[in-house]
Design a protein around this motif. Structure first.
Motif, PDB file in Angstrom:
ATOM      1  N   THR A 508      11.711  15.631   6.739  1.00  0.00           N
ATOM      2  CA  THR A 508      13.089  15.391   7.186  1.00  0.00           C
ATOM      3  C   THR A 508      13.241  13.885   7.388  1.00  0.00           C
ATOM      4  N   ASP A 509      13.518  13.200   6.312  1.00  0.00           N
ATOM      5  CA  ASP A 509      13.497  11.735   6.306  1.00  0.00           C
ATOM      6  C   ASP A 509      14.708  11.130   7.001  1.00  0.00           C
ATOM      7  N   LEU A 510      14.486   9.930   7.521  1.00  0.00           N
ATOM      8  CA  LEU A 510      15.528   9.244   8.278  1.00  0.00           C
ATOM      9  C   LEU A 510      16.744   8.949   7.418  1.00  0.00           C
ATOM     10  N   HIS A 511      16.542   8.581   6.175  1.00  0.00           N
ATOM     11  CA  HIS A 511      17.717   8.275   5.344  1.00  0.00           C
ATOM     12  C   HIS A 511      18.561   9.531   5.123  1.00  0.00           C
ATOM     13  N   ALA A 512      17.901  10.703   4.993  1.00  0.00           N
ATOM     14  CA  ALA A 512      18.650  11.946   4.822  1.00  0.00           C
ATOM     15  C   ALA A 512      19.395  12.307   6.104  1.00  0.00           C
ATOM     16  N   ALA A 513      18.771  12.054   7.253  1.00  0.00           N
ATOM     17  CA  ALA A 513      19.430  12.336   8.528  1.00  0.00           C
ATOM     18  C   ALA A 513      20.658  11.447   8.713  1.00  0.00           C
ATOM     19  N   ARG A 514      20.517  10.184   8.362  1.00  0.00           N
ATOM     20  CA  ARG A 514      21.669   9.278   8.483  1.00  0.00           C
ATOM     21  C   ARG A 514      22.759   9.644   7.488  1.00  0.00           C
ATOM     22  N   ALA A 515      22.355  10.106   6.320  1.00  0.00           N
ATOM     23  CA  ALA A 515      23.358  10.529   5.336  1.00  0.00           C
ATOM     24  C   ALA A 515      24.161  11.706   5.879  1.00  0.00           C
ATOM     25  N   ASN A 516      23.488  12.675   6.479  1.00  0.00           N
ATOM     26  CA  ASN A 516      24.196  13.824   7.045  1.00  0.00           C
ATOM     27  C   ASN A 516      25.143  13.412   8.154  1.00  0.00           C
ATOM     28  N   ALA A 517      24.705  12.472   8.990  1.00  0.00           N
ATOM     29  CA  ALA A 517      25.550  12.021  10.097  1.00  0.00           C
ATOM     30  C   ALA A 517      26.814  11.345   9.573  1.00  0.00           C
ATOM     31  N   ARG A 518      26.672  10.600   8.508  1.00  0.00           N
ATOM     32  CA  ARG A 518      27.844   9.927   7.940  1.00  0.00           C
ATOM     33  C   ARG A 518      28.774  10.921   7.247  1.00  0.00           C
ATOM     34  N   MET A 652     -11.451  13.862  17.735  1.00  0.00           N
ATOM     35  CA  MET A 652     -10.033  14.182  17.560  1.00  0.00           C
ATOM     36  C   MET A 652      -9.721  14.017  16.076  1.00  0.00           C
ATOM     37  N   ARG A 653      -8.919  14.941  15.530  1.00  0.00           N
ATOM     38  CA  ARG A 653      -8.539  14.774  14.130  1.00  0.00           C
ATOM     39  C   ARG A 653      -7.437  13.720  14.022  1.00  0.00           C
ATOM     40  N   ASN A 654      -7.416  13.029  12.901  1.00  0.00           N
ATOM     41  CA  ASN A 654      -6.334  12.075  12.651  1.00  0.00           C
ATOM     42  C   ASN A 654      -5.045  12.830  12.367  1.00  0.00           C
ATOM     43  N   ILE A 655      -3.940  12.288  12.807  1.00  0.00           N
ATOM     44  CA  ILE A 655      -2.675  12.999  12.683  1.00  0.00           C
ATOM     45  C   ILE A 655      -1.872  12.497  11.497  1.00  0.00           C
ATOM     46  N   SER A 656      -0.901  13.297  11.130  1.00  0.00           N
ATOM     47  CA  SER A 656       0.019  12.919  10.060  1.00  0.00           C
ATOM     48  C   SER A 656       1.117  12.012  10.609  1.00  0.00           C
ATOM     49  N   LEU A 657       1.513  11.053   9.791  1.00  0.00           N
ATOM     50  CA  LEU A 657       2.627  10.165  10.148  1.00  0.00           C
ATOM     51  C   LEU A 657       3.898  10.525   9.388  1.00  0.00           C
ATOM     52  N   VAL A 658       3.920  11.682   8.726  1.00  0.00           N
ATOM     53  CA  VAL A 658       5.143  12.110   8.060  1.00  0.00           C
ATOM     54  C   VAL A 658       6.234  12.284   9.108  1.00  0.00           C
ATOM     55  N   ASN A 659       7.344  11.600   8.890  1.00  0.00           N
ATOM     56  CA  ASN A 659       8.514  11.713   9.776  1.00  0.00           C
ATOM     57  C   ASN A 659       8.205  11.342  11.224  1.00  0.00           C
ATOM     58  N   VAL A 660       7.335  10.337  11.382  1.00  0.00           N
ATOM     59  CA  VAL A 660       7.002   9.882  12.726  1.00  0.00           C
ATOM     60  C   VAL A 660       8.229   9.315  13.444  1.00  0.00           C
ATOM     61  N   TRP A 661       9.289   9.045  12.704  1.00  0.00           N
ATOM     62  CA  TRP A 661      10.494   8.477  13.319  1.00  0.00           C
ATOM     63  C   TRP A 661      11.133   9.432  14.321  1.00  0.00           C
ATOM     64  N   PHE A 662      10.866  10.744  14.216  1.00  0.00           N
ATOM     65  CA  PHE A 662      11.501  11.646  15.178  1.00  0.00           C
ATOM     66  C   PHE A 662      10.508  12.337  16.105  1.00  0.00           C
ATOM     67  N   THR A 663       9.235  11.941  16.093  1.00  0.00           N
ATOM     68  CA  THR A 663       8.249  12.654  16.897  1.00  0.00           C
ATOM     69  C   THR A 663       7.771  11.878  18.119  1.00  0.00           C
ATOM     70  N   ARG A 716      16.677   9.630  18.582  1.00  0.00           N
ATOM     71  CA  ARG A 716      15.280   9.761  18.161  1.00  0.00           C
ATOM     72  C   ARG A 716      14.752   8.425  17.634  1.00  0.00           C
ATOM     73  N   PHE A 717      15.574   7.726  16.850  1.00  0.00           N
ATOM     74  CA  PHE A 717      15.118   6.471  16.264  1.00  0.00           C
ATOM     75  C   PHE A 717      14.901   5.410  17.344  1.00  0.00           C
ATOM     76  N   GLU A 718      15.749   5.393  18.339  1.00  0.00           N
ATOM     77  CA  GLU A 718      15.585   4.427  19.418  1.00  0.00           C
ATOM     78  C   GLU A 718      14.296   4.692  20.187  1.00  0.00           C
ATOM     79  N   LEU A 719      13.993   5.958  20.443  1.00  0.00           N
ATOM     80  CA  LEU A 719      12.760   6.310  21.141  1.00  0.00           C
ATOM     81  C   LEU A 719      11.545   5.956  20.278  1.00  0.00           C
ATOM     82  N   TYR A 720      11.659   6.156  18.979  1.00  0.00           N
ATOM     83  CA  TYR A 720      10.592   5.775  18.053  1.00  0.00           C
ATOM     84  C   TYR A 720      10.305   4.275  18.144  1.00  0.00           C
ATOM     85  N   LYS A 721      11.324   3.464  18.126  1.00  0.00           N
ATOM     86  CA  LYS A 721      11.122   2.014  18.157  1.00  0.00           C
ATOM     87  C   LYS A 721      10.451   1.575  19.456  1.00  0.00           C
ATOM     88  N   ARG A 722      10.881   2.138  20.563  1.00  0.00           N
ATOM     89  CA  ARG A 722      10.287   1.767  21.848  1.00  0.00           C
ATOM     90  C   ARG A 722       8.830   2.241  21.943  1.00  0.00           C
TER      91      ARG A 722
END
Length: 874
Positions: A508-518, A652-663, A716-722
Motif C-alpha cells: 500500500t504505497d504512499l503515492h497510491a494513498a495520496r492519489a486516492n486522497a486527491r 531477533m529476525r530482521n523486519i521488512s521495510l515494505v510500506n514503513v511509511w505507515f507502520t 501516518r506520514f508525519e508520524l513516520y518522519k518523526r
C-alpha cells in the motif's frame, strides 16, 4: 494477556514458606472449570449440521462485497471470512477459563457498551463494525438498549437475541459455503471427497460492534438474577459493585462482582484472529475513525492502535499486580504467547502481513510436526499416526523432515515455495505457514480446556512436585483428536493462507494513498510515483530520493533486502521497487527484509523479546519451533545468565521495510518514535502513561506530549518522519522506561470459614509496593526458583551447593532472616536486594526500552534526510 509473576506475593510466600512450607494443592489435572462437562468429544460420524436461521440482514454481504472489491478468489474469500469471524470456540475461554483459571477479569461491558460506541476506538484502539448500530439511532433495528443488553445491534442479532437464556442456537458458521476442494490435499482423494470437519465448530456468533470480537447467546443466562443485580437489561452496573458489599471482607473492596460466577452474563464473548490484525486501510482511511465504512477496512496490515492488554485486564483494579504487569504495552503491541506466560517481559508489535507471497522461506529446516497422509499403514501408535474415525484416509503422521514447502496460490496456480517462514519476532513459529496460523488460535484461547490450559505455568503453584509448577509441552496430536474446533480450523488452513497471499496483503504505497486522497476531492486528479518523488525531493532536498537509494544499498540492504547479491546482483544501482514479473499482480519483488536471525547484541534493541522461551523443548509450544531454530548457538555477550540463552534464544529476525511509511512508531515494541495515545472522552479509559525518564530512572516531571491516533495519510506520514528522525538520531530519543502507575496492593491472609476478618499470614497483612516500580522487573522475576532456593538455604543448603549455588547461600539466608524479623520492612528489603535478585532470579534486566538500532547515526544530515525520503517510496 500474560499472567503476572506475582513477584511480591511470591517473595512473601517464600519468607513464610521457610517455616510453613508444605505441598501446596496443585490444580486438579482433570477438567475442573465451570461447565467442563459441556466439552464435546470426538464423534465417529459427525452429525449433519443444522441450517442457521436467516436474519433480517445478510451478515456476509459486506464481506462478499469486500472480496469483489479486492478481486479475491473463492478460497481467499472463505479465508477472509474465517479470519474476521472465527473464534474456534474461545468464547468459553474468555468467559470462564480466563477468569477462573488465569484469574484475570475482563469487563466486556466497559469495552463494548453501545452508549460509548463513538469513544471506543479512542479508548481501546478497536475498530467499530460498520454494519452495527447504536440502539435508538435512526434506522437501527433495535430501538432500545434493553433489547441488546446494552450492546450494539449487529446483523444476525434478530436471531441471536432470541436464544439468550435458551438452548439450540445454530451458529452462523454452520452456513459457511466452503471453497472448492484442493485436489492436492491427501485427504480430499484428488478433490473427490469432502472430509472437512463441520464449519459449525469455527464458531462465528455475531459481531459485538467491534471487529474481531464476537458474541454468542448464553443459554445459562437467568433474566431474573440479571435484573436483580443490574436493575434492567441494558445496565451492567451490578458487575461494577465491589465484592465487600456482600462479603464484608476488607480486601474485597478492590474486587468487582465480575469475580462472582453465580450470575451469568447474557453473552459469551470470543475473539477472532482479526481482533488484532483488522485495521484501517492506509490507502483509504476513514474520514472519522469512530465511524469507518467497509471500504476503509483491511484484514491483514495489523492494528497499530489496539489496547489489547488493557482490554483483557479491563475488569481489574489498577492496584492489582495482574493489571500492572500486563497493561503496560504500547498501542499496537501485544504478547503473542500472552496467556502462556514465560516470565519474560516480551510484548511485540502486531505483524503487518504485507506481500506475504514474497516473504523469504528457509529451505532445509529440520521440522518435527504432524503431516497429512492418506493412511497409517501398519503403524498403530496414535502418538505417531492417527486417522480420524468415520473418515476415509484422513490421517496424520508425526515425523521429522527437512523438505517442507509452503503452498501458495498465485493467480489460480499453486506454487510450492521450498522451505518454511520465520514469522514471530524471534522466528519461534518456524514449522510452516499452516501451523503458524493454527498457533494464533491457541494464542487467543481456542481449545484451552481440551489441549493446553493444564500445560502452562500456574504462577501461584510453588511446589515443584505439583502440576502447574512449570510449563510442559502440549501434544498437537492429542489436541486434534479431542478438540473439534482445532479440526474445523485445520481443514481450512489453506484458505487462510490463500487470503494471506491475496490482493488484500499487497503493498500500500504512499503515492497510491495520496492519489486516492486527491481523487476523493477531485475525481480527475492524479498522483504518480514520480509525483511523490518530486514532492519528497522538494521536502528533503534536491535528489534526496536518488541519493537515499544509494545510502540504502550501502548501509541497509544487507539486512533489509530479501534478494541477496548472490541472487540479484550488486545492491548498488538496484531498483528495490522493481516488480516481480512472475506475480499475477506484479507486486514488489523485494520483501525488503531477509527474516534472518540476527544476534540481539548486534541490533542492540530491547533484548527481552529475544529471550522468549515458550518454544523450548518441554515448554508449551515446543511443537511450533523447528529443531534447526532450537539448535542455534547461544548469543555471546548477553548480560543474562547462560541458562537463559539455550534453545536458540537471543536472536531477533530482521523486519521488512515494505510500506514503513505507515507502520511507525518503530521497533518490535513501538518504542522508537513519539508515544501515541487515543485521548478518549471517558478519562477512565485513558491508558496513556508517562514513559520518559532521567538517568536516575525516575519519570521526568515534564513529559513530551503524546500524539493522538491519526490513521489519515498525512497523519501516518508525519508520524513516520518523526520516528525516522529518532531512529537516526539516538541521542535525541530520550530514555523510555515503564514503571507501575499505581500502588500495588497485595492482601496476604487466611480467610476463615466463619467471620469476616482476614487473619494475617506469617506476620503479613497487606503488602504495598509504591507506584514507580519497574514493570519489567516484577514481570520477569523467577519467583518459584527464589522460593525453592530460600527454602533450601534454611533447610538443606547442601543441595544448593551441589547445584552450583554455594555463593548464593549466605545472601539467601540473610534475606530470609531479615524479612522474618521485620515483615513491615518487606518492600524495603526487596529493594535493598534488587541487584542480587536481578543477577540471579531475573529473566531479563534491561530497563530502557528505546535503545539500540544505531545503524545510520553516523550518516551526514543530508544522507539521513535522503534515506528518510527513499524509504517513503517503498
Amino acid at each position: 494477556m500474560k499472567r503476572t509473576c506475582l513477584a511480591a506475593v511470591a517473595v512473601a510466600i517464600a519468607v513464610f514458606g521457610i517455616w510453613l512450607f508444605t505441598h501446596s494443592a496443585g490444580f486438579d489435572p482433570g477438567l475442573t472449570l465451570a461447565h467442563a462437562a459441556d466439552i464435546p468429544a470426538v464423534q465417529a460420524a459427525p452429525p449433519m449440521p443444522r441450517v442457521p436461521e436467516v436474519g433480517l440482514v445478510d451478515q456476509d454481504l459486506p464481506y462478499r462485497e469486500s472480496c469483489a472489491r479486492e478481486g479475491l478468489s473463492e478460497s481467499e474469500c472463505v479465508g477472509r471470512l474465517i479470519w474476521f469471524k472465527a473464534t474456534a470456540g474461545n468464547e468459553r475461554f474468555h468467559t470462564y477459563t480466563f477468569q477462573q483459571r488465569v484469574g484475570v477479569l475482563v469487563d466486556w461491558f466497559r469495552v463494548l457498551r453501545a452508549d460509548q460506541r463513538d469513544d471506543r476506538f479512542w479508548a481501546w484502539g478497536i475498530i467499530n463494525d460498520p454494519s452495527c448500530c447504536k440502539p435508538g439511532d435512526a434506522n437501527c433495528p433495535a430501538k432500545s438498549s434493553d433489547e441488546t443488553y446494552g450492546f450494539d445491534w449487529c446483523p444476525g442479532d434478530d436471531v441471536l437475541l432470541k436464544y439468550v437464556g435458551k438452548p439450540d442456537y445454530v451458529d452462523p458458521a454452520c452456513g459457511l459455503k466452503d471453497a472448492a476442494l484442493d485436489p492436492d490435499d491427501p485427504h480430499s482423494q484428488g478433490g473427490k471427497l469432502d472430509q472437512r470437519h463441520t464449519a459449525c465448530d469455527l464458531k462465528f456468533g455475531t459481531s459485538t460492534g467491534a471487529l474481531g470480537i464476537r458474541k454468542f447467546p448464553n443459554p445459562r443466562f437467568d433474566a431474573e438474577k440479571w435484573k436483580a443485580l443490574n436493575g434492567g437489561n441494558a445496565s451492567w452496573v451490578g458487575f461494577d459493585r465491589k465484592m465487600d458489599a456482600t462479603t464484608g471482607i476488607d480486601s474485597d473492596r478492590r474486587v468487582s462482582k465480575l469475580a462472582d460466577g453465580s450470575v451469568e452474563p447474557p453473552f459469551l464473548i470470543g475473539t477472532s484472529c482479526g481482533s488484532c490484525h483488522i485495521a484501517f486501510d492506509p490507502l483509504n482511511p476513514p474520514a472519522d475513525p469512530a465511524h469507518p465504512q467497509w471500504e476503509n477496512i483491511k484484514g491483514l496490515v495489523g492494528n497499530q492502535y489496539t489496547r489489547m492488554s488493557e482490554l483483557l485486564g479491563s475488569g481489574m483494579p489498577k492496584s492489582a499486580l495482574e493489571y500492572q504487569m500486563f497493561a503496560h504495552a504500547r498501542p499496537g503491541v501485544t504478547d503473542t504467547s500472552a496467556i502462556s506466560h514465560d516470565q519474560v517481559n516480551n510484548p511485540g508489535s502486531i505483524n503487518a502481513l504485507i506481500n506475504v507471497a514474497q516473504r523469504p522461506v528457509f529451505k532445509g529446516e529440520a521440522v518435527s510436526k504432524w503431516r497429512k497422509v492418506a493412511e497409517c499403514g501398519a503403524e498403530k501408535d496414535e502418538a505417531k499416526c492417527w486417522c480420524e474415525p468415520g473418515r476415509q484416509g484422513k490421517c496424520w503422521q508425526f515425523s521429522t523432515r527437512s523438505d517442507d514447502v509452503t503452498p501458495v496460490f498465485l493467480g489460480g496456480a499453486k506454487v510450492n515455495l521450498p522451505g518454511v517462514h520465520h514469522i514471530l519476532k524471534g522466528g519461534e513459529d518456524s514449522t510452516g505457514a499452516h501451523e503458524a496460523i493454527q498457533r494464533v488460535y491457541f494464542n487467543i484461547g481456542s481449545c484451552s480446556e481440551q489441549c493446553w490450559v493444564n500445560h502452562f505455568t500456574d504462577m501461584r503453584q510453588v511446589d515443584p512436585e505439583q502440576r502447574g509448577f512449570g510449563q510442559t509441552a502440549f501434544n498437537v496430536g492429542q489436541c486434534r483428536r479431542d478438540c473439534p474446533n482445532f479440526r474445523a480450523v485445520e481443514d481450512r488452513l489453506q484458505n487462510l493462507l490463500d487470503f494471506f497471499a491475496s490482493a488484500e496483503s499487497d503493498e500500500t504505497d504512499l503515492h497510491a494513498a495520496r492519489a486516492n486522497a486527491r481523487k476523493a476531492k477531485n475525481p480527475a486528479a492524479g498522483y504518480s510515483r514520480a509525483d511523490l518523488i518530486a514532492d519528497l525531493d522538494k521536502e528533503f532536498g534536491k535528489g534526496a530520493v536518488a541519493r537515499g537509494q544509494t545510502v540504502f544499498a550501502e548501509n541497509c540492504a544487507r539486512c533489509h533486502s530479501s534478494i541477496p547479491e548472490a541472487a540479484g546482483g550488486p545492491f548498488k544501482g538496484r531498483d528495490f521497487a522493481a516488480p516481480n514479473e512472475a506475480h499475477p499482480r506484479k507486486v514488489r519483488a523485494d520483501f525488503l527484509g531477509n527474516d534472518q536471525a540476527t544476534p540481539i547484541t548486534e541490533v542492540g534493541t530491547f533484548r527481552c523479546r529475544s529471550l522468549h522461551s515458550n518454544h523450548l523443548a518441554g515448554h508449551l509450544y515446543q511443537e511450533y519451533g523447528s529443531e534447526s531454530m532450537r539448535g542455534r548457538p547461544s548469543v555471546a555477550d548477553i548480560p543474562e545468565r547462560e541458562d537463559l540463552k539455550n534453545g536458540g534464544r537471543g536472536y531477533m529476525r530482521n523486519i521488512s521495510l515494505v510500506n514503513v511509511w505507515f507502520t511507525a512508531p518503530f521497533m518490535h515494541n513501538n518504542a522508537i518514535g513519539p508515544e501515541v495515545c487515543g485521548k478518549p472522552a471517558n478519562k477512565d479509559n485513558d491508558f496513556h502513561r508517562a514513559r520518559y525518564a532521567g538517568e536516575d530512572n525516575k519519570l521526568l516531571v515534564e513529559q513530551p506530549a503524546c500524539v493522538r491516533y491519526d490513521p489519515s495519510v498525512d497523519g501516518r506520514f508525519e508520524l513516520y518522519k518523526r520516528s525516522m528522525h529518532e531512529l537516526l538520531h539516538p541521542q535525541e530519543r530520550g530514555r523510555k522506561i515503564t514503571l507501575t502507575n499505581s500502588d500495588l496492593l497485595i492482601d496476604l491472609g487466611i480467610r476463615p470459614l466463619e467471620g469476616k476478618v482476614e487473619k494475617p499470614l506469617g506476620g503479613f497483612g497487606q503488602v504495598k509496593i509504591p507506584m514507580g516500580a519497574s514493570a519489567g522487573f516484577l514481570n520477569g522475576l523467577l519467583h518459584k526458583q527464589l522460593i525453592g532456593d530460600l527454602f533450601l538455604a534454611k533447610r538443606d543448603p547442601a543441595r544448593l551447593e551441589a547445584a552450583g549455588k554455594k555463593a548464593l547461600v549466605p545472601t539467601l539466608q540473610g534475606l530470609a532472616d531479615e524479612v522474618l524479623k521485620n515483615p513491615a520492612r518487606f518492600v524495603e528489603i526487596l529493594r535493598e536486594k534488587r541487584d542480587f535478585l536481578a543477577a540471579n532470579y531475573q529473566t531479563c534486566d534491561q530497563l530502557v526500552e528505546n535503545e539500540g538500532h544505531r545503524f545510520g547515526e553516523d550518516l551526514s544530515e543530508t544522507d539521513k534526510k535522503a534515506i528518510t525520503a527513499f524509504l517513503a517510496t517503498l
